[in-house]
Design an enzyme around this catalytic site. Sequence first.
Site, PDB file in Angstrom:
ATOM      1  N   HIS A   1       1.091  -1.782   0.135  1.00  0.00           N
ATOM      2  CA  HIS A   1      -0.250   0.294  -0.548  1.00  0.00           C
ATOM      3  C   HIS A   1       1.190   0.891  -0.079  1.00  0.00           C
ATOM      4  CE1 HIS A   1       0.890  -0.817   4.157  1.00  0.00           C
ATOM      5  NE2 HIS A   1       0.282   1.065   5.034  1.00  0.00           N
TER       6      HIS A   1
ATOM      7  N   ASP B   1       5.544   4.707   5.362  1.00  0.00           N
ATOM      8  CA  ASP B   1       6.945   3.627   5.533  1.00  0.00           C
ATOM      9  C   ASP B   1       7.050   2.071   4.690  1.00  0.00           C
ATOM     10  OD1 ASP B   1       3.963   2.982   6.714  1.00  0.00           O
ATOM     11  OD2 ASP B   1       4.433   1.648   8.260  1.00  0.00           O
TER      12      ASP B   1
ATOM     13  N   HIS C   1       6.282  -5.382  11.636  1.00  0.00           N
ATOM     14  CA  HIS C   1       5.540  -3.843  11.885  1.00  0.00           C
ATOM     15  C   HIS C   1       4.845  -3.723  13.122  1.00  0.00           C
ATOM     16  CE1 HIS C   1       2.804  -0.874  10.596  1.00  0.00           C
ATOM     17  NE2 HIS C   1       3.128  -0.562   9.384  1.00  0.00           N
TER      18      HIS C   1
END
Length: 315
Positions: free
Chosen positions: A63, A67, A273
């Site tokens: 996406h 980051d 993450h």
Amino acid sequence: MELYFLGTGAGMPSKERNVTSVVLNLLAERNTYWMFDCGEGTQHQVLRSPIRIGKLEKLFITHLHGDHLYGLPGLLTSRSYQGGDTPLTVYGPEGTEAFIRMALDISEAHLTYELKVQEHKKVYEETVIFEDDQFLVRLAPLVHRVDSFGFRIEEKPLTGKLQAEKLKALGISSGPIFGKIKQGLDVTLEDGTELKARDFIGPSYPGRIVTILGDTQPCDYSLKLAVGADVLVHEATFAEQKKHLAREYDHSTAMDAARTANEGGVGSLILTHISSRYQGAEAELLLREAKQIHEQTFLARDHWSFDVPRRSAQS
């Protein structure tokens, strides 16, 4: 086949974790690397790793949050200076190509290789985005604040081992005949004897399955992409006590990831993450919570690798 984690943090870099990027090492399978996401500073992480971006073949963007994306222009241009002369394909949501082209055009960058960008625009169901004789890659939409996707990488079944002792028992020594039969080709000997390749090839091996998800809340497609995978790479931004934040920002907790792995019959779950609020030993809380549901869970850290074991031969 190996997973190598260049960055395992969420949102912004911390002293312990850079932002997201993971590499699927396919040197043994096709002499290339595939990268998933390319957060800011990824090329610096590459310098401290065994990864060679000249051998990067495919780059998948889950996406368009920074980051997962901001390292892309630098890595693409550096590839030209590091022996990258083969084509590179970037797969990403709508807007990926505009981001790349603008960055390259404004900086007057010149690439020495062919760059292809394949965008998956509005995708509402599971879709095959790549297939050849070795691998198939499926993509499906997840649930996040922006369009976010997960990838399921399926290795095609592998040919069994050549049973050389059977050929040697017939008086055939190593050479061209061995090579042809290993390729699955039947061979007729000078005396008219016909050798069927299938009689000299051992059982085939099922291919491995690796699922790598972008940022997401728990959802139907995260589970569908994970079903039966050897390895699931899943975000674990928050611990369970911060579940309200996970829901507010469309993320998952470590236990959410573990539930998906457990329900999907996944072999190994890898948490990544990680929010910067979990520093040092505090990150072990995420691992402990996930293991309550899925025992075979690992907490990724920068420059950590995981070998994806080959499955047993089919009988």
